[in-house]
Design an enzyme around this catalytic site. Structure first.
Site, PDB file in Angstrom:
ATOM      1  N   HIS A 476       0.815  -1.464  -0.014  1.00 17.50           N
ATOM      2  CA  HIS A 476      -0.055  -0.029   0.151  1.00 17.50           C
ATOM      3  C   HIS A 476       0.860   1.501  -0.002  1.00 17.50           C
ATOM      4  CE1 HIS A 476      -3.528   2.459   1.298  1.00 17.50           C
ATOM      5  NE2 HIS A 476      -2.645   3.363   1.846  1.00 17.50           N
ATOM      6  N   GLU A 477       1.793   1.326   0.746  1.00 20.64           N
ATOM      7  CA  GLU A 477       2.659   2.495   1.316  1.00 20.64           C
ATOM      8  C   GLU A 477       3.575   2.687  -0.271  1.00 20.64           C
ATOM      9  OE1 GLU A 477       1.838   4.911   3.040  1.00 20.64           O
ATOM     10  OE2 GLU A 477       0.631   3.479   4.235  1.00 20.64           O
ATOM     11  N   HIS A 480       1.698   4.460  -3.009  1.00 15.22           N
ATOM     12  CA  HIS A 480       1.744   6.023  -2.643  1.00 15.22           C
ATOM     13  C   HIS A 480       3.212   6.339  -3.271  1.00 15.22           C
ATOM     14  CE1 HIS A 480      -1.717   6.886  -0.566  1.00 15.22           C
ATOM     15  NE2 HIS A 480      -1.459   5.959   0.570  1.00 15.22           N
ATOM     16  N   HIS A 483       3.331   6.818  -6.753  1.00 15.48           N
ATOM     17  CA  HIS A 483       2.891   8.148  -7.213  1.00 15.48           C
ATOM     18  C   HIS A 483       3.666   9.162  -7.053  1.00 15.48           C
ATOM     19  CE1 HIS A 483      -1.500  10.190  -6.789  1.00 15.48           C
ATOM     20  NE2 HIS A 483      -1.141  10.334  -7.771  1.00 15.48           N
TER      21      HIS A 483
END
Length: 691
Positions: A476-477, A480, A483
């Site tokens: 999940h991180e 990010h 991104h």
């Protein structure tokens, strides 16, 4: 040269950085450097802003918007270092600076976005935007700046501006104190396990982690459970000592709510009142109306519809799960009524009975290093990225690691830093941040991105082992992080994760899906002792159990989202009894007695340690509607790494920053907007039988 000039000249935060890849010179920076560096950087930007506002030439995009975007370079650099370390490796000296700077930085921001002459220049450009010959990115930057100015109070009268400025400065101070109080409660708690009886039920990996935590706390030879999620959750899952589970659970639930100097309830009361007043000054009925106006959701009603649509099946599933846990307890002669501190313990037993699967079986196959490799390999297959670990680079803590990231042609993309282990100087949770963001306005600026986790560190010479949920958090991180790393824009305002709160979780939650791909797990889920891959039968059981306990997980999350929205839809200006309000809000939705909010209000850092997720905790669910549908697009091709889909994903989502309105960006990728159907299917909430 004066003595003060000499001090500033020697300040590593203000000197050019000659470190590898322009990384901050962490080892040269001390807490004493921050305040003078902030003072200098603030003065620099104030002079830059004054020059833009006083420019006698008519406003142009170059002399106003470009100039705004280029201002504050030193402040970004100083703040990037300071606020990252304030979260990941703080101390009393840094916390003192943080308390001092919070209102000053809010005041500085107010001085920019409430500057009448500056806003007139932006507003003049906005009115003439169709005739300025702007490209799409410039038009988006102008639109965003105009929105930011208006939402910051640029159109208010002098008295209203003065009051709004006072509110935002006070909120900044309160949010800082809130976060420091939670960290203090987490840091001060230790459940010391003195005897073998105290360790009953704990598997070897948890004993080793607890022994390491004890040694770190100066209690060598003992075992310690902390309030880090990676410590307390497995303790609640495995400890057969119900009395100790209750003791630890109540301490975990009471962070920020134990009375004394670290109690956050008065802070929350004041913050909710000030936020409501801020919204009214800006012309909104409630703070939730104000905050959501600039998101995909737009209105509280839209948020509540989604929350309620998912709440009904989730609560029904959670009640089934509770009945299963109660039956499990009774089947082994435990004459108890299931309480919140029992849920994880009996859920693990039910999962073992139903899927022949428990955490102690899974965890040896999830080594931290291998899951990092899995995340990197996924990025290589989707986006052509390569990761080369750096051995010599400046570190703010000995445990951090760093990688140079390049694209398929070998061109530099950026630097990725991983800070994976729990420690007392780090706030709880997991997050991504940037020491430097990508842009091209001031040159080809490559990003420096960091992921911060709180995993339990393995014993000396032993690898750190993760739960499947831990591994999912890492993915999940890292979503990010991608991104931020893949950002490909000209203007800093639009770079990376600078998107609306209910869109920012799409790249992270979508990336989680690739962890569950069989070929990723076959390659990287290897036993830490034997090196053997996870047996196919175990892999199948792991996948079959993915939606186990999903009612519980969904209910604890949704409860926090409901309370967040309810708090910020308040129109009353009187005092708020935080505990009574939380109870009343949960009562309205029929919260199961045996489950508590994932983040109880007194330690709800997402909402109260800053403004980021206030009225916005629903965003994870909103983005999950998007991510579930987005991964279905890959599944429909029959290939989770389909190149055409990956290229579109990179172009319109991961590298696009805030170039487009979120709905437009998603439609460009998928061809349409999603419904919640894929989300309900992903969470296993579309059928009646418990999974």
């Amino acid at each position: 040269m004066t003595a003060s000039d000499a001090i500033l000249t020697a300040n590593p935060l203000l000197r050019p950085w000659t470190t590898p890849f322009g990384l901050p010179p962490f080892e040269s920076i001390t807490p004493e450097h921050y305040k003078p560096a902030f003072d200098t950087a603030l003065a620099e930007q104030q002079a830059e802003i004054a020059a833009i506002a006083a420019d006698p030439a008519p406003a142009t995009f170059a002399n106003t918007i470009d100039a705004l975007e280029k201002s504050g370079a030193s402040l970004k650099r100083v703040g990037g270092v300071f606020f990252n370390l304030a979260g990941s490796h703080t101390n009393e000296a840094i916390q003192a600076v943080e308390r001092e700077m919070a209102p000053l930085l809010a005041k500085h921001r107010n001085s920019i976005f409430m500057n009448e002459a500056l806003f007139k220049r932006v507003d003049d450009l906005y009115r003439e935007r169709e005739s300025l010959g702007l490209d799409a990115e410039q038009a988006r930057v102008l639109d965003r700046y105009h929105t930011i100015f208006v939402r910051a109070g640029a159109r208010l009268g002098a008295d209203e501006k003065k009051r709004l400025a006072a509110i935002t400065e006070r909120l900044a101070s309160l949010g800082t104190q809130f976060a420091q109080n939670v960290l203090a409660d987490e840091k001060s708690y230790r459940l010391v396990l003195d005897t073998e009886v105290d360790l009953a039920g704990l598997p070897s990996f948890l004993r080793e982690a607890a022994a390491q935590a004890a040694e770190d706390a100066g209690l060598k030879g003992k075992h310690v459970i902390t309030l880090s999620r990676s410590s307390i959750e497995p303790f609640l899952q495995f400890s057969s000592r119900r009395d100790l589970r209750e003791q630890a659970f109540k301490a975990w639930a009471a962070r920020g709510d134990a009375g004394g100097t670290t109690d956050n309830k008065a802070i929350i009361t004041e913050m909710v009142r000030l936020r409501a007043e801020r919204a009214r000054l800006l012309g909104y009925e409630t703070f939730a109306d104000f905050k959501l106006a600039d998101t995909m959701a737009k209105t509280p009603d839209a948020v509540l519809k989604l929350l309620n649509d998912v709440w009904t099946p989730a609560r029904a599933r959670a009640q089934q799960e509770r009945d299963d846990l109660q039956a499990q307890a009774q089947s082994q002669g435990d004459n108890i009524e299931i309480e919140a501190w029992d849920w994880r313990y009996y859920a693990d037993q039910v999962r073992m009975a139903r899927h022949n699967l428990d955490e102690a079986t899974i965890k040896p196959y999830f080594q931290l290093d291998r899951i990092i490799e899995a995340a990197f390999d996924t990025a290589q297959r989707l986006f052509g990225l390569n990761f080369q670990e750096l051995k010599e680079f400046p570190r703010y803590h000995p445990d951090i690691r760093a990688w140079q990231v390049t694209d398929a042609t070998g061109a530099p993309v950026g630097i990725f830093i991983g800070d994976y282990f729990a420690r007392s100087s780090k706030r709880s949770g997991a997050w991504m941040s940037a020491f430097r963001s990508q842009e091209r306005l001031s040159g080809d600026i490559r990003p420096i991105i960091v992921n911060v986790m709180n995993f339990a560190k393995g014993a000396p010479g032993e690898p750190s082992l993760l739960s499947f949920d831990d591994a999912r958090t890492l993915f999940h991180e890292f979503g990010h992080a991608l991104h931020g790393l893949l950002s490909n824009v000209t203007y800093p305002l639009l770079a990376g994760t600078s998107v609306s709160t209910d869109f920012v979780e799409l790249p992270s939650q979508l990336y989680e899906h690739w962890l569950s791909q069989a070929d990723i797990l076959r390659r990287y889920a290897t036993h830490y002792r034997t090196g053997e891959p996870m047996p196919e039968a175990l892999l199948e059981r792991l996948m079959a159990a993915r939606n186990f306990n999903q009612g519980f997980a969904t209910v604890e999350y949704l409860a926090s989202a409901f309370v967040d929205i309810d708090l910020h839809r308040r129109t009353l200006s009187g005092d708020l009894d935080v505990s009574a309000f939380e109870k009343e809000s949960l009562g309205k939705i029929g919260m199961p007695r045996e489950i508590i909010m994932r983040h109880r209000t007194p330690h709800f850092a997402h909402v109260f340690s800053g403004d980021g997720y206030s009225s916005g905790y629903y965003s994870y669910l909103w983005s999950e509607v998007l991510d579930a549908d987005a991964f279905t697009a890959f599944e429909e091709t029959g290939d989770a790494f389909n190149k055409d889909m990956a290229d579109k994903l990179k172009r319109f989502i991961y590298s696009a920053g805030n170039l487009r309105d979120p709905a437009e960006a998603y439609t460009a990728f998928r061809g349409r907007l999603p419904t919640a159907d894929a989300l309900l299917a992903k969470r296993g909430l579309t059928t009646t039988p418990a999974a």
